[in-house]
Design an enzyme around this catalytic site. Structure first.
Site, mmCIF file in Angstrom:
data_model
loop_
_atom_site.group_PDB
_atom_site.id
_atom_site.type_symbol
_atom_site.label_atom_id
_atom_site.label_comp_id
_atom_site.label_asym_id
_atom_site.label_seq_id
_atom_site.Cartn_x
_atom_site.Cartn_y
_atom_site.Cartn_z
ATOM 1 N N ALA A 52 -3.265 -43.819 -40.413
ATOM 2 C CA ALA A 52 -3.289 -43.890 -38.878
ATOM 3 C C ALA A 52 -3.596 -42.671 -38.222
ATOM 4 C CB ALA A 52 -2.768 -44.444 -38.121
ATOM 5 N N LYS A 71 8.443 -44.575 -47.046
ATOM 6 C CA LYS A 71 7.782 -45.723 -46.241
ATOM 7 C C LYS A 71 8.208 -46.448 -46.238
ATOM 8 C CE LYS A 71 4.786 -46.637 -42.641
ATOM 9 N NZ LYS A 71 3.870 -48.153 -43.261
ATOM 10 N N PHE A 124 0.873 -46.703 -36.866
ATOM 11 C CA PHE A 124 2.309 -45.912 -35.965
ATOM 12 C C PHE A 124 1.895 -45.747 -34.928
ATOM 13 C CE2 PHE A 124 1.079 -43.407 -39.961
ATOM 14 C CZ PHE A 124 2.307 -43.800 -40.520
ATOM 15 N N PHE A 135 18.336 -56.254 -31.653
ATOM 16 C CA PHE A 135 19.613 -55.684 -32.117
ATOM 17 C C PHE A 135 20.609 -56.772 -32.156
ATOM 18 C CE2 PHE A 135 15.975 -53.304 -34.181
ATOM 19 C CZ PHE A 135 16.576 -52.939 -35.070
ATOM 20 N N ARG A 180 -3.090 -53.970 -42.540
ATOM 21 C CA ARG A 180 -4.408 -53.052 -43.222
ATOM 22 C C ARG A 180 -3.738 -53.386 -44.509
ATOM 23 N NH1 ARG A 180 -2.561 -47.119 -41.567
ATOM 24 N NH2 ARG A 180 -0.789 -48.874 -40.318
ATOM 25 N N THR A 231 6.177 -56.467 -38.365
ATOM 26 C CA THR A 231 6.904 -58.129 -37.892
ATOM 27 C C THR A 231 6.818 -58.270 -37.027
ATOM 28 O OG1 THR A 231 8.821 -56.198 -39.726
ATOM 29 C CG2 THR A 231 8.824 -58.589 -37.737
ATOM 30 N N LYS A 267 6.646 -52.937 -36.011
ATOM 31 C CA LYS A 267 5.388 -52.996 -35.520
ATOM 32 C C LYS A 267 4.660 -54.762 -36.328
ATOM 33 C CE LYS A 267 2.374 -49.532 -36.511
ATOM 34 N NZ LYS A 267 2.108 -50.196 -37.197
ATOM 35 N N TRP A 305 12.344 -61.433 -36.576
ATOM 36 C CA TRP A 305 12.459 -60.617 -37.911
ATOM 37 C C TRP A 305 13.572 -61.698 -38.501
ATOM 38 C CZ3 TRP A 305 17.517 -59.079 -39.307
ATOM 39 C CH2 TRP A 305 17.584 -57.894 -40.305
#
Length: 555
Positions: free
Chosen positions: A273, A105, A301, A381, A94, A73, A71, A409
């Site tokens: 969140a 994380k 999230f 991917f 944030r 990224t 998200k 990415w």
């Protein structure tokens, strides 16, 4: 491919003065924190507030999985891609918490070739905002206990103190503690505990305040305890608001940095969140809207948490009207939602994908409730098959959402050009934004509407304590506040292992808390913790600094 930190350390950053000038800020508008970081003076708002606003785009995601969704990224890559095709875009994120940075994380600066930099600074102490929040919070706690110790003039019932202390690390041993042990001069013994700083109401107030004086007025309303006869005791009663505001005089100014491709980025505030409202500051978002044609921001999230709170809390208080939403997903994550284990996600599995895509469908249905056009960003991917992509495209089309394959990415802005164009088209549609519920509805009705319409629950159950507190808040005059539900991020339900699109479940509200300063009531669902713990092998074990100052192991 290089690690995130290796890519970030090789970035060709521009002096932050140049980044500021690229969006119309002068040297008088910024306060330098070294060569590549700056804070923007709040006085700048007086010059900007009457300018027309750009388009507001929210980036959100499906429920997170170990497979990863990307998200942040995507937020970074989309902002860079818009600038690449000739638009003027700013992103707003944030600030990362040290808890997950040293936990499991990881940081919150994007990844691959779509990062904000200086990444190591951003993921560590940055400009000290979190330290200010933590200190202001703990000053209030200290003044509360001091008042009890000094004869208790406010008649505070030590058994009804609701303010805990805060620290910006994962520390399970401090969740439940006893303070005041020792002798007569060491305070009054009572049970207490610590919350992580990103769960502090002070953090929420920082991100919902319009300026420093609004911050001071809001923190003055924070309820810290109740008297023996049940009356609320606030920060104003403790005469703490002025000192707290003083500690926040710099932290309230938004931070300006840049992406790997020199796109301007505001990074300010950082409530989680899953236990708070999950959005960067209103100040940063509104400032960005005045300085750019496109303001790209994210909410934490999955859309059941971050997006719902962005719409019902942040947009409501700031008067924001989003123009488009980007919903981030990966085929790998959707197969994970369909029951495929992490070690087999590269294998084509149409049956599992068909089951897992229900999670995406539910989030699309939810976003449609708010009346804002949606674009699905599918992070590609290498193992994604044509058949799998076609299935996702069909599901999106059926629910009126565009699909774009994103490669930000590994390609940076170039990999997000298609997404950027589709987002521009979405913002040109007539959004009919609306909140999910009316503030005049009872607290229970608002909780139940979120649980039933957003999570898909059959109903809501409350334990006796939560039931009593909701009734108490209504009688105290807080019934018209909006709701912030704290629950697991891994599921639409309050059960972390209920992946995909759970059905036939009840959300269990075990506790409710009043955040009168921030301006919402927190309903805690399931076993969600407000102070996380470290894993068996935390990231801190792998992080180090070398004699030449090079940082290693930080993602």
């Amino acid at each position: 491919m290089k690690s995130d930190i290796e890519i970030a350390q090789n970035a060709k950053m521009k002096p932050i003065v140049d980044i500021a000038q690229s969006i119309g800020l002068s040297e008088d508008d910024i306060e330098l924190y070294g060569k590549y970081k700056a804070k923007v003076s709040l006085k700048t708002w007086d010059r900007l507030k009457d300018k027309p606003s750009g388009k507001l785009v929210l980036v959100t995601a499906i429920n997170p999985t170990p497979a990863g969704e990307g998200k942040t990224t995507t937020t970074v890559g989309l902002g860079m891609a818009l600038n690449r095709i000739g638009k003027k875009a700013i992103i707003a994120l944030r600030e990362p918490s040290l808890g997950p940075s040293f936990g499991v994380k990881g940081g919150a600066a994007g990844g691959g070739y779509s990062q904000v930099v200086p990444m190591d600074d951003i993921n560590l102490h940055f400009t000290g905002d979190f330290h200010a929040v933590t200190t202001a919070h703990n000053l209030l706690a200290a003044m509360l206990d001091n008042s009890i110790h000094q004869g208790n003039p406010l008649n505070i019932d030590p058994r009804q103190v609701v303010l805990r202390r805060a620290m910006d690390l994962n520390e399970r041993a401090l969740r439940n503690i006893v303070i005041g042990l020792g002798g007569k001069t060491d305070g009054i013994p009572r049970e207490s505990g610590f919350d992580i700083s990103v769960a502090s109401e002070v953090m929420a107030v920082l991100c919902l305040a319009s300026d420093l004086m609004d911050f001071k007025e809001r923190v003055s309303r924070i309820v810290v305890a109740y008297t023996y006869d049940g009356k609320p005791v606030t920060a104003a009663d403790l005469k703490a608001a002025g000192s707290m505001a003083l500690l926040m005089k710099d932290a309230i100014k938004p931070n300006l940095v840049q992406t790997l491709e020199n796109t301007p980025a505001f990074i300010h505030g950082g409530p989680f969140a899953n236990i708070a409202h999950g959005c960067n500051s209103i100040i940063a978002t509104q400032m960005g809207l005045k300085l750019a044609d496109y303001m790209i921001t994210e909410a934490g999230f999955g859309a059941d948490l971050g997006a719902e709170k962005f719409f019902n809390l942040k947009c409501r208080y700031a008067g924001l009207k989003p123009d488009a939403v980007v919903l981030v997903a990966t085929i790998r994550a959707l197969k994970n939602h369909g029951g495929v284990t992490k070690d087999r996600l590269s294998e084509t599995n149409m049956q599992a994908l068909a089951k897992g895509v229900e999670n995406l469908e539910k989030h699309l249905e939810n976003l449609n409730l708010f009346g804002v056009p949606v674009v699905v960003a599918l992070n590609e991917f290498p193992g994604d098959s044509k058949e799998e992509i076609e299935m996702i495209a069909g599901k999106c089309a059926a629910l009126g959402a565009e699909l774009s394959i994103s490669r930000v990415w590994n390609e940076g802005s170039q990999g997000g050009e298609e997404l950027a164009r589709k987002v521009i088209s979405a913002t040109e549609k007539n959004a009919d934004f609306k909140c999910l519920y009316e503030l005049e509805s009872p607290l229970k009705a608002k909780i139940e509407k979120i649980c039933q319409q957003i999570y898909g629950a059959d109903g809501v159950s409350y334990n006796k304590t939560a039931e009593n507190m909701l009734d108490r808040f209504e009688k105290m005059g807080y019934g018209q506040l909006p709701i912030c539900i704290a629950k697991t991020q891994y599921s639409l339900s309050d059960e972390p292992k209920a992946i995909g699109r759970p059905r036939g479940f009840t959300v269990n509200i075990r506790e409710v808390k009043l955040s009168a300063g921030a301006g919402f009531v927190v309903a805690i669902a399931g076993d969600i913790m407000t102070m996380p713990g470290l894993s068996k092998s935390p990231a801190a074990e792998k992080i180090d600094i070398l004699p030449d100052g090079e940082i290693i192991g930080l993602f």
